[in-house]
Design an enzyme around this catalytic site. Sequence first.
Site, PDB file in Angstrom:
ATOM      1  N   THR A   1       0.761  -1.065   0.083  1.00 25.36           N
ATOM      2  CA  THR A   1       0.119  -0.054  -0.064  1.00 25.36           C
ATOM      3  C   THR A   1       0.947   1.199  -0.158  1.00 25.36           C
ATOM      4  OG1 THR A   1      -1.296  -1.371   1.416  1.00 25.36           O
ATOM      5  CG2 THR A   1      -1.975   1.037   0.914  1.00 25.36           C
TER       6      THR A   1
ATOM      7  N   SER B   1       6.113   4.217   8.596  1.00 23.20           N
ATOM      8  CA  SER B   1       5.053   4.809   9.208  1.00 23.20           C
ATOM      9  C   SER B   1       4.650   4.723  10.524  1.00 23.20           C
ATOM     10  CB  SER B   1       3.635   4.683   8.270  1.00 23.20           C
ATOM     11  OG  SER B   1       2.517   5.106   8.731  1.00 23.20           O
ATOM     12  N   HIS B   2       3.571   4.188  11.004  1.00 26.51           N
ATOM     13  CA  HIS B   2       2.940   4.038  12.122  1.00 26.51           C
ATOM     14  C   HIS B   2       3.460   2.950  12.897  1.00 26.51           C
ATOM     15  CE1 HIS B   2       0.336   2.305   9.280  1.00 26.51           C
ATOM     16  NE2 HIS B   2       0.191   1.304  10.153  1.00 26.51           N
TER      17      HIS B   2
ATOM     18  N   ASP C   1       1.702  10.316  13.553  1.00 29.52           N
ATOM     19  CA  ASP C   1       2.246   9.066  13.671  1.00 29.52           C
ATOM     20  C   ASP C   1       4.017   9.035  13.396  1.00 29.52           C
ATOM     21  OD1 ASP C   1       2.321   9.623  11.079  1.00 29.52           O
ATOM     22  OD2 ASP C   1       2.086   7.681  10.618  1.00 29.52           O
TER      23      ASP C   1
ATOM     24  N   ASP D   1       5.976   8.959  10.917  1.00 34.02           N
ATOM     25  CA  ASP D   1       6.616   9.943   9.928  1.00 34.02           C
ATOM     26  C   ASP D   1       5.875  11.101   9.676  1.00 34.02           C
ATOM     27  OD1 ASP D   1       4.527   8.174   8.875  1.00 34.02           O
ATOM     28  OD2 ASP D   1       5.198   8.487   6.850  1.00 34.02           O
TER      29      ASP D   1
ATOM     30  N   ASP E   1       2.345  11.641   9.013  1.00 27.30           N
ATOM     31  CA  ASP E   1       1.435  11.832   7.963  1.00 27.30           C
ATOM     32  C   ASP E   1      -0.064  11.699   8.475  1.00 27.30           C
ATOM     33  OD1 ASP E   1       1.690   9.345   8.034  1.00 27.30           O
ATOM     34  OD2 ASP E   1       2.181   8.870   5.990  1.00 27.30           O
ATOM     35  N   ARG E   2      -0.270  10.687   9.589  1.00 28.20           N
ATOM     36  CA  ARG E   2      -1.342  10.445  10.091  1.00 28.20           C
ATOM     37  C   ARG E   2      -1.671  11.635  11.337  1.00 28.20           C
ATOM     38  NH1 ARG E   2      -2.443   4.212  10.843  1.00 28.20           N
ATOM     39  NH2 ARG E   2      -2.269   3.585   8.316  1.00 28.20           N
TER      40      ARG E   2
ATOM     41  N   THR F   1      -7.852   1.938  -1.182  1.00 29.47           N
ATOM     42  CA  THR F   1      -7.146   2.290  -0.005  1.00 29.47           C
ATOM     43  C   THR F   1      -5.859   2.757  -0.310  1.00 29.47           C
ATOM     44  OG1 THR F   1      -8.519   0.820   1.397  1.00 29.47           O
ATOM     45  CG2 THR F   1      -6.340   1.445   2.166  1.00 29.47           C
TER      46      THR F   1
ATOM     47  N   LYS G   1      -0.747  12.384   2.892  1.00 27.80           N
ATOM     48  CA  LYS G   1      -1.208  12.821   4.086  1.00 27.80           C
ATOM     49  C   LYS G   1      -0.465  13.807   5.004  1.00 27.80           C
ATOM     50  CE  LYS G   1      -1.267   8.079   5.621  1.00 27.80           C
ATOM     51  NZ  LYS G   1      -1.532   6.998   5.028  1.00 27.80           N
TER      52      LYS G   1
HETATM   53  C1  G1P Z   1      -3.006   1.266   5.874  1.00 28.26           C
HETATM   54  C2  G1P Z   1      -4.214   2.003   5.962  1.00 28.26           C
HETATM   55  C3  G1P Z   1      -4.193   2.772   4.604  1.00 28.26           C
HETATM   56  C4  G1P Z   1      -3.052   3.514   4.564  1.00 28.26           C
HETATM   57  C5  G1P Z   1      -1.900   2.767   4.837  1.00 28.26           C
HETATM   58  C6  G1P Z   1      -0.518   3.525   4.837  1.00 28.26           C
HETATM   59  O1  G1P Z   1      -3.008   0.395   4.878  1.00 28.26           O
HETATM   60  O2  G1P Z   1      -5.655   1.091   5.755  1.00 28.26           O
HETATM   61  O3  G1P Z   1      -5.523   3.523   4.680  1.00 28.26           O
HETATM   62  O4  G1P Z   1      -3.095   4.355   3.153  1.00 28.26           O
HETATM   63  O5  G1P Z   1      -2.103   2.050   5.832  1.00 28.26           O
HETATM   64  O6  G1P Z   1      -0.705   4.316   5.913  1.00 28.26           O
HETATM   65  P1  G1P Z   1      -3.417  -1.354   4.893  1.00 28.26           P
HETATM   66  O7  G1P Z   1      -2.684  -1.674   5.952  1.00 28.26           O
HETATM   67  O8  G1P Z   1      -5.008  -1.200   5.439  1.00 28.26           O
HETATM   68  O9  G1P Z   1      -3.148  -1.579   3.528  1.00 28.26           O
HETATM   69 ZN    ZN Z   2       2.676   7.464   8.341  1.00 28.82          ZN
END
Ligand code: G1P
Ligand code: ZN
Length: 543
Positions: free
Chosen positions: A18, A113-114, A277, A279, A281-282, A344, A376
Site C-alpha cells: 500500500t 509509518s505507524h 504517527d 512519519d 502523515d497521520r 485504500t 496525507k
Molecule cells: C493502511 C491503511 C491505509 C493507509 C496505509 C498507509 O493500509 O489502511 O488507509 O493508506 O496504511 O498508511 P493497509 O494496511 O490497510 O493496507
Molecule cells: Zn505514516
Amino acid sequence: MSVLSIETTPIEGQKPGTSGLRKTTRTFMGKHYLENFVASIFGAIGGAEGKTFVLGGDGRYFNDRAVQVILRMAAAEGAARVIVGQGGILSTPAASNLIRKRGTDGGIILSASHNPGGIDADFGIKFNGPNGGPAPESLTAKMHDLTTRIVGYRIWEGADVDMSSLGETSCGDMTVEVVDPVADYAQLMEGLFDFSALKALFAGGFTMRFDAMHAVTGPYATEILERRLGAPAGTVMNGSPSPDFGGGHPDPNPTWAKELMAVMTGPDAPDFGAASDGDGDRNMIVGRGAYVTPSDSLAVLAANATLAPGYAKGLAGVARSMPTSRAVDRVAEALGIEAYETPTGWKFFGNLLDAGKVTLCGEESAGTGSDHVREKDGLWAVLLWLNILAERKISVAEIMADHWKTYGRNYYSRHDYEAVETGKANALMERLEAKLADLPGTIVQGTTVEAADQFAYDDPVDGSRSEGQGVRVIFEGGARIVFRLSGTGTQGATLRVYLEDRVEGPEGLDRPADEALQTIIAAADEIAQIREMTGRNKPDVTT
Ligand code: G1P
Ligand code: ZN
C-alpha cells in the site's frame, strides 16, 4: 575512491505494498536487501543520471545507515544532487513538500509509518515522484519486476556524508544539500492558515496537547505550535524523536495514543488534543472527552474548510478511500461538489489532486490531506482544525453535535485481526468472494443485503483500473461492511473489517459507536465467519 560494481542476486518478496516496501528492520539490514531495492527504484524511473532527489526518513532505527547507502548509490548512478533533511530526518509531508517546491525528480522516504521502530521492529522505503506523491502502481510493479531480475548494483566507495550541519557537501561528484527539515514545511503552513488568529486563540487561554509519540513530528510541532503560535511549553508531549519511538507504537488512535486519551478524558483535560504517527502523515483529533473518528474529521474539515485562508475559495471536490465512512459524501452533496471513492492507499489520490478535481481527501486510517502536498499530513490536519476552532469559537464536542444534526451521523468502527495465518486469511476472503453473488436479497441479522461486490476502481484521470480492492456488503437503510486484507502488515495477514451504519437524526445521534454498530458487527461475523475461519474471538485492535 571510486564506483564499485557489486554482484547480487534477487531476494524474494521485494514487492511494494500500500505504501512502499515495508519489512522487518532485520530484513532490511540483510545483505544487499536495501541495495537491491534502491537499485530497482533507480532502474524503474529510468536511471538517476543528472537527477535531483529529496531524501529523508522518520528517524527510526537504521534510518541513518540507510541514508548513507542511498546517497552513495545515487552518487554512483550519476545523480546531480540530493536534498536531505538534517540528520537524515524528514517527515513524509515535509518530504513531499520539498520534492514539489524544489522541482526535483522525486524523493526517497524511509519510514514504516505507524509501525514500531527498532532492530526488532519495522523499516520501510518508498519512492515519491516529481509531483511529491507515492509512486503509482505501474511504477511500483516495475520496481518489483526489477528486483526479481537484478544481477548487480553500483555504489560509491567513500566515507559517510556529514548529515549534522546545514549546507552543501558532496558524495563523489554528487552534491548533497543538507536542509533544515522543518523550515520549508512551517512556511507552507503559514501560507495556508491564519497564524494571527491561531496566536490569538492561544493567547486567549485555549489549551491543547499534541502527542508526537516520540516520532518525527516532535520538532515540527514544537516549532509551529510552541514557537510560532505561542502555545505554552509542554503543549507538545513526547516531542523528542527516538529510533524506537520510546518503545511505543507510533499510531495515533485511541488504542496506541493512550497517554493522550487519558489526558483528554481526565479532570484537567485541555480544549483540544491531537497526535501524529511515526512519519508525521497521520493524525488523531480529540476534543475534551470527544474523540473524532478520522472519517468524521474529514467530513468536518470539508464542511468548514473555507474558514481557513488557504481554502477560502472553496473546494474543487473531495475524495475518500472506499472503506472510509461516507460522512464526507453528505457534505459534498450539500456543497454541490464531487465526492470520489478510491482504493485504500494515498497514491490513488495523486491523479485527482494533480488534475485539480479534488482539494481535500482522506482515509479512515487517520490520514487527511489536501492539494498542498501529495501525502496525507498530520500537522496540517491539526492546524486546519485549530483554524476552524479559532473561527467558530465553540468546542470540538459542539462542532460534532452540530455537524451530525446538519448532515446525519455515520457510526463507524474498524476491527483489525492482526498476524492471522496467511492461509486462513486468504481462505476467508476467497470464501467471501465466492458467495458475493448470492448475498443480495438475503437477510442477515434482520437486515436485507442490498448489494455486495469486490471493489474495483477506474481512475478518471489516467483510465487505469485497480481490481480486488476489498469486499463491500451494503444493506438496505445505508449500513455497510467492508472486508479487506492489509497491504502494509509485516507478519502474516491482517484482516480489516470496516463497519458503518447511518442515522439521520435528530434522535440517536449520540450513542457509543460499538453499541450503535452491534447488529452490523454480528452481521460481519455471520457473513464472513470470522471467528471460525481465523480462530479469533475478537479483534486485536478496534478503532
Ligand atoms: C493502511 C491503511 C491505509 C493507509 C496505509 C498507509 O493500509 O489502511 O488507509 O493508506 O496504511 O498508511 P493497509 O494496511 O490497510 O493496507
Ligand atoms: Zn505514516
